[in-house]
Design an enzyme around this catalytic site. Structure first.
Site, PDB file in Angstrom:
ATOM      1  N   SER A  83       0.837  -1.206   0.000  1.00 34.57           N
ATOM      2  CA  SER A  83       0.000   0.000   0.000  1.00 34.57           C
ATOM      3  C   SER A  83       0.871   1.254   0.000  1.00 34.57           C
ATOM      4  O   SER A  83       2.043   1.209   0.394  1.00 34.57           O
ATOM      5  CB  SER A  83      -0.893   0.025   1.232  1.00 34.57           C
ATOM      6  OG  SER A  83      -1.701  -1.125   1.285  1.00 34.57           O
TER       7      SER A  83
HETATM    8  N1  SAH Z   1      -0.539  -4.728   3.690  1.00 33.64           N
HETATM    9  C1  SAH Z   1       0.467  -5.352   2.843  1.00 33.64           C
HETATM   10  C2  SAH Z   1      -0.057  -5.972   1.561  1.00 33.64           C
HETATM   11  C3  SAH Z   1      -1.250  -5.391   0.920  1.00 33.64           C
HETATM   12  S1  SAH Z   1      -1.744  -6.218  -0.584  1.00 33.64           S
HETATM   13  C4  SAH Z   1       1.532  -4.359   2.517  1.00 33.64           C
HETATM   14  O1  SAH Z   1       1.259  -3.175   2.533  1.00 33.64           O
HETATM   15  O2  SAH Z   1       2.638  -4.801   2.210  1.00 33.64           O
HETATM   16  C5  SAH Z   1      -2.925  -7.364   0.056  1.00 33.64           C
HETATM   17  C6  SAH Z   1      -2.324  -8.654   0.500  1.00 33.64           C
HETATM   18  O3  SAH Z   1      -3.406  -9.488   0.901  1.00 33.64           O
HETATM   19  C7  SAH Z   1      -1.589  -9.418  -0.598  1.00 33.64           C
HETATM   20  O4  SAH Z   1      -0.305  -9.731  -0.157  1.00 33.64           O
HETATM   21  C8  SAH Z   1      -2.437 -10.679  -0.804  1.00 33.64           C
HETATM   22  O5  SAH Z   1      -1.655 -11.796  -1.160  1.00 33.64           O
HETATM   23  C9  SAH Z   1      -3.114 -10.828   0.546  1.00 33.64           C
HETATM   24  N2  SAH Z   1      -4.377 -11.578   0.551  1.00 33.64           N
HETATM   25  C10 SAH Z   1      -5.438 -11.486  -0.297  1.00 33.64           C
HETATM   26  N3  SAH Z   1      -6.419 -12.344   0.057  1.00 33.64           N
HETATM   27  C11 SAH Z   1      -5.960 -13.002   1.171  1.00 33.64           C
HETATM   28  C12 SAH Z   1      -6.511 -14.018   2.000  1.00 33.64           C
HETATM   29  N4  SAH Z   1      -7.721 -14.566   1.765  1.00 33.64           N
HETATM   30  N5  SAH Z   1      -5.781 -14.450   3.042  1.00 33.64           N
HETATM   31  C13 SAH Z   1      -4.540 -13.943   3.298  1.00 33.64           C
HETATM   32  N6  SAH Z   1      -3.960 -12.984   2.546  1.00 33.64           N
HETATM   33  C14 SAH Z   1      -4.668 -12.520   1.496  1.00 33.64           C
END
Ligand code: SAH
Length: 248
Positions: A83
């Site tokens: 993000s």
């Molecule tokens: N907050 C993190 C990543 C944001 S992107 C940062 O800023 O680095 C959203 C993340 O959610 C991604 O890494 C994706 O793989 C994860 N994601 C999506 N659906 C998910 C689920 N059902 N369970 C666990 N992680 C999930």
């Protein structure tokens, strides 16, 4: 000839050392500059949040070659993104009161581990910061990133942990949580996350498909909860691993 080779290799080693000093030194200053900009534009008003974002160098969490301090989301592979700094700041501020020393926090979709590391610094060694992410390679990467950061001792002592799993199910082992952050957009708020929120706890979760709202969920002491919309946002979906790898 040997002497020239020796002089040449010695000077290139020295050059490399200086260059590395220069890079890492300026990196820390640029991270501070990013935080100062967010303060200048009124995104960060909390001193505590500014301190934490200064402590955790964002450059340690983005893939090599990615501009770490630009206020924009960046690709991290596997159809995921880190993000933008202003979103991280906003979520830290929304959760600040529920991130006091000793408290428990869950970070769903922990991706690079950046925000989990910030949470861990806030709740400290007496608290618990738990990240759940469904792409195993991202969890391995996040652990590597945290190890390079100021949150490394917290990972070592176990107050910060990163797990592979479906975050829609939360992480019951360390529930209930004072704070829950969800980093991917759900079409509706998953019930297990509501269940794992402590009475008096607060959850920040983007909800929606094309149009999404950042929702703030508050659980009252009697177990009932309220939901309000903070702002419009654009996150990747909270979905199954298969759908994400397929490109949704
Ligand atoms: N907050 C993190 C990543 C944001 S992107 C940062 O800023 O680095 C959203 C993340 O959610 C991604 O890494 C994706 O793989 C994860 N994601 C999506 N659906 C998910 C689920 N059902 N369970 C666990 N992680 C999930």
């Amino acid at each position: 000839v040997m002497r020239w080779i020796y002089v040449f290799s010695l000077s290139s080693v020295l050059f490399y050392v200086c260059l590395q000093r220069f890079w890492t030194g300026s990196g820390i200053n640029r991270n501070k500059g990013m935080v100062e900009n967010l303060q200048r534009y009124g995104v960060i008003s909390s001193k505590k949040v500014a301190e934490v974002m200064e402590t955790i160098d964002r450059a340690l969490f983005v893939p090599a070659g990615t501009p770490a301090y630009v206020d924009s989301p960046m690709q991290i592979g596997y159809n995921a993104t880190i993000s933008a700094p202003h979103m991280h700041a906003a979520c830290l501020q929304l959760l600040e009161e529920n991130l006091q020393p000793g408290m428990h926090v869950l970070d769903v979709g922990s991706g690079t581990g950046y925000l989990t590391a910030c949470f861990a610094i806030m709740v400290g060694p007496e608290g618990r910061a738990v990240g759940v992410e469904h792409i195993p390679e991202l969890v391995t990467g996040a652990i590597k990133n945290v190890k390079k950061s100021a949150a490394a001792p917290l990972l070592k002592d176990g107050s910060l942990s990163l797990h592979v799993g479906d975050g829609r199910l939360g992480w019951p082992e360390f529930a209930p949580y004072d704070a829950i952050h969800v980093g991917a957009a759900a079409s509706e708020i998953p019930q297990p996350l509501i269940d794992q929120l402590k009475p008096g706890g607060r959850m920040v979760i983007p909800v929606g498909n094309i149009f999404q709202d950042l929702k703030v969920v508050e659980k009252k002491l009697d177990g009932s909860f309220t939901v309000r919309s903070e702002t419009s946002v654009r996150y990747v979906p909270l979905t199954s691993k298969e759908a994400q790898l397929r490109g949704f």
